[in-house]
Structures are given as C-alpha cells and as structure tokens.
Design a protein around this motif. Structure first.
Motif: not given
Length: 428
Positions: A169, A175, A177, A182, A211, A213, A215, A233-235, A237
């Motif tokens: 993540y 926008e 990071q 991480t 994947e 997203e 929130k 927001t966490f991306k 996988t």
C-alpha cells in the motif's frame, strides 16, 4: 547521649554530642589516610607532619572526614535511644568546633507518621461474586479452536472478515504521498482493527491481484500530528488471501489439545479452571475493596520523603516490567514523548495510595497485637522457594534468613490484617 528537643508534625528535632577524644582520634585517622596526597616544600611527598599540613590548609582541614566517620554510628545509636523510625535522610547542623570540647550536632529528620484510624470494626460492602457462564466456557473453547486452526490459501474467492491478507500500500493526502504511509508485503488480518478505522472494511469483497483505492480519515488524535483529521487515499494491491481452517469441536479435538478423551470432559475442565481463576480474582477484589474502605476512613499526614521514596520504587518496578518485554526505560520515554519527571508525576498518586495503605494496615496490626511467628516466616519462604523454582530449597531459605526479613514480616502482617478485616465485613 541523645537529647530530644521537639516534634513538629512528622519532623523530630534532637541533639547529640560527639566525644572530643574520639573526634581527635578520627581527625588523626583522616590525616594518616590522606597524608600521601600532600606535597609540601621541604618534605618528601606524604611525609609532612599533621601540624605542617594544618598550617598550610587550616586546622579544620580534616574535620569533615572525621565527622563523617563518627556521625553514622552516633546517629544510629540516637534513633534507637529515642525510639524513632526515620523515613528520610536526616538534616544535620554542627555547632562551632572547639578544641577539647564535645561537638554539638543538631539533627532533624522526618519519621513515620502517626495514624488516626477510623472505624475498621464494622465494614459494610456490597457482595460481588464472579460466576462462570456457559458463554465464557464457549469463548475459551473458541479460542482453543482458533489457536489450533491451519492457515490455508483461500483460493480465488473474495476477501471475507477474518481473512489474512498480504498487501502492498501507498498513502496519499491529496496528490502527495506522505512519509510512513508505504509498505510492501504487509500482513493484515481483516477485523483486527490494527489499521486506520475504515481501512480494513473496504478490502472485504475484493479479490487477489486486485488494486483497490481505500479512502479514510485519520483520527483527530493520530500520533503523527501532520495527519490528524486529514482525508487520505491508500492505493492497495492484494497479493494473497489466506484463511484459518478450524478443526471440528468434537472428541478428537479434545484428545488433540488436552488430556481428556471427550469434548464434554474438556469443557468441564475449562469451566473448573475458569472458576478457580475467578475465585482468586474475587478474593483479590474483596481485599482491595476492604483496604480502600479502611484507608478512606483513616487520617494520616504522610511525609514527602516517604512518598518520594515510593515513587522511586514504582519507577523501578515499572522499569523492570518493561525490560522483561525487551524495552528500555529511555526508549519508552522517547516513544511516549515523556520524560522521567512526567513519569514520576504519573505514578505519584499510586505511590501515595500505597504508602497510606501500608501505614494504615501497620497501625491496625499494632492495635490488634498481630504478631508474625517463625512458622509464618518459614511458610512464606517455602512459598517463595516454590515461586522462584529453587532447586535447593533449604539453601534458599537459609540464605534468605541471613538477610533483612523486615519486608517479609511487613507483607505477612498486612496479609493477616486483611484477613482479619475481611472477617469483620458485613455484606449488603
């Protein structure tokens, strides 16, 4: 000989005299002990007579060391003679020293305070009992089932509550990071609530390789101040989805995890152990409530020295506990953003409560003429030997008896007093 002067609250003032001949001997001993340090012109180093050193440094040069060598024994003798129980370091003031005359020493020291006991003869408490329910037994059984479960791959199904995921993540505010947001190959149990509120729930229903997203909003009291209350927001996988395969709760399970042949026998054993645990807790809670009651009704003015000393004891005990968990005190303070003075203030109320409780229980013990016998001490040492798994029990007990057993006697006295108080309780 000690001369009592006065007592103000918990501070006792008294005087003692140091014999002039003993003082002269102590001064000479101080000279002999230290003469090798002196390098005086006209004499080899360490060979200058005392009178020459006196001329260079003053006649009183060795007085402080001489006083320090005589005073401890004189002080101990004085507090025995006056029957005092000091609880702090004494304050010492010495009159002018005149050759050939006794030395007058003025001392004041905080002593153990007097306790004004309340009515401990009639204690009324609400009766509280801990009863083991079927739900408690089932919960313990469920824990044993989960502990003996196997972790297996969940296949291609969607994430469910309780699954064990392996994820990557990266966290973003807007926008950008943010630092510390991480991770790769991070393990996460869905439903453990270890991540930010709302994070885990958004992974339910997703599949391996997907994947997502996620929130979330950081809590207002989040440890990183720059993230407090912010939307993020966490991306994410999802790499793996695993689940626990739980064994059937049957007789075979009981045989595998216990000494019993049937599930019913195993459940009965769980219930018996829970009842034993709760009975002990019930007794501890009753003891605490009884002590709180008698302490609340007593009056005592506790010297600061006693509280400060107990604060140090509390800090030492706390340091020992966290060291057993692999954490050093300085590291703990660093992680919690505190300092030693802050920690002392934090434990101070508990320290004061413990000191008062000990004083009140001791006063009740004296009022009730409670005695500690040799048999009591032997029995307590036997318990300690078992508690610390001493192989040579007799040697352990013999070694303990060579030391100071006052702490042990105080503990036994307190236990006897508490038992006496419990016998007087009237339950509502």
């Amino acid at each position: 000989m000690a001369v009592f002067e006065k007592r103000e609250k918990n501070t006792v003032y008294f005087n003692i005299e140091l014999n002039s001949e003993n003082f002269e001997k102590a001064v000479n001993q101080a000279y002999l002990k230290n003469r090798s340090r002196f390098n005086i012109p006209g004499f080899r180093k360490g060979k200058a007579p005392k009178m020459i050193i006196d001329q260079y440094y003053g006649e009183d040069f060795f007085y402080e060391e001489a006083i320090n060598s005589l005073l401890p024994d004189a002080y101990e003798e004085a507090i025995k003679e006056l029957n005092l129980e000091p609880v702090d370091t004494p304050h010492v003031d010495i009159d002018e020293i005149k050759k050939g005359e006794p030395i007058a020493v003025n001392i004041h020291v905080d002593v153990k305070p007097e306790v004004k006991l309340g009515n401990y003869e009639s204690i009324e408490l609400e009766k509280v009992e801990y009863n083991v329910t079927d739900e408690m037994v089932e919960s313990e059984l469920k824990n044993a089932q989960e502990m003996n479960g196997r972790i297996i791959d969940a296949g291609d199904r969607e994430v469910q509550n309780g699954d064990l995921l392996t994820i990557d993540y990266a966290g973003f505010v807007g926008e950008e990071q943010f630092e510390g947001g991480t991770a790769e190959k991070q393990e996460l149990e869905i439903g453990s609530n270890k991540f930010i509120p709302g994070f885990e729930e958004q992974l339910i229903g997703k599949k391996k390789g997907e994947e997502v997203e996620v929130k979330v909003t950081f809590p207002e009291e989040y440890h990183a101040e720059d993230l407090q209350g912010k939307d993020a927001t966490f991306k994410v996988t999802i790499h793996e989805i695993k689940t626990r395969e739980l064994p059937e709760l049957d007789d075979e399970f009981a045989k595998d995890v216990s000494e019993f042949d049937t599930l019913e026998e195993y459940k009965n054993d769980i219930k018996a152990k829970l009842e034993e645990t709760y009975k002990k807790q019930e007794k501890i809670d009753l003891e605490n409530r009884v002590v709180d009651k008698v302490v609340e009704s007593a009056e005592v003015d506790i010297p600061e020295g006693m509280i400060n000393s107990q604060v140090e004891n509390e800090i030492s005990e706390f340091e020992y506990r966290i060291r057993m968990q692999g954490l050093d005190l300085n590291k703990y303070l660093e992680l919690t953003g505190s300092d030693i003075e802050g920690l002392k203030e934090q434990v101070r109320p508990m320290a004061e409560k413990r000191v008062k409780a000990d004083l009140v229980l001791e006063a009740i013990g004296n009022a009730e003429n409670i005695e500690v016998t040799d048999e009591d001490i032997d029995a307590e040492l036997e318990k300690l030997a078992e508690q610390y798994n001493q192989e040579n029990k007799d040697k352990f007990i013999a070694d303990m008896k060579k030391g100071d057993l006052n702490f042990l006697k105080a503990g036994i006295t307190n236990s006897k007093v508490i038992d006496l108080l419990i016998s007087k309780v009237k339950f509502n």
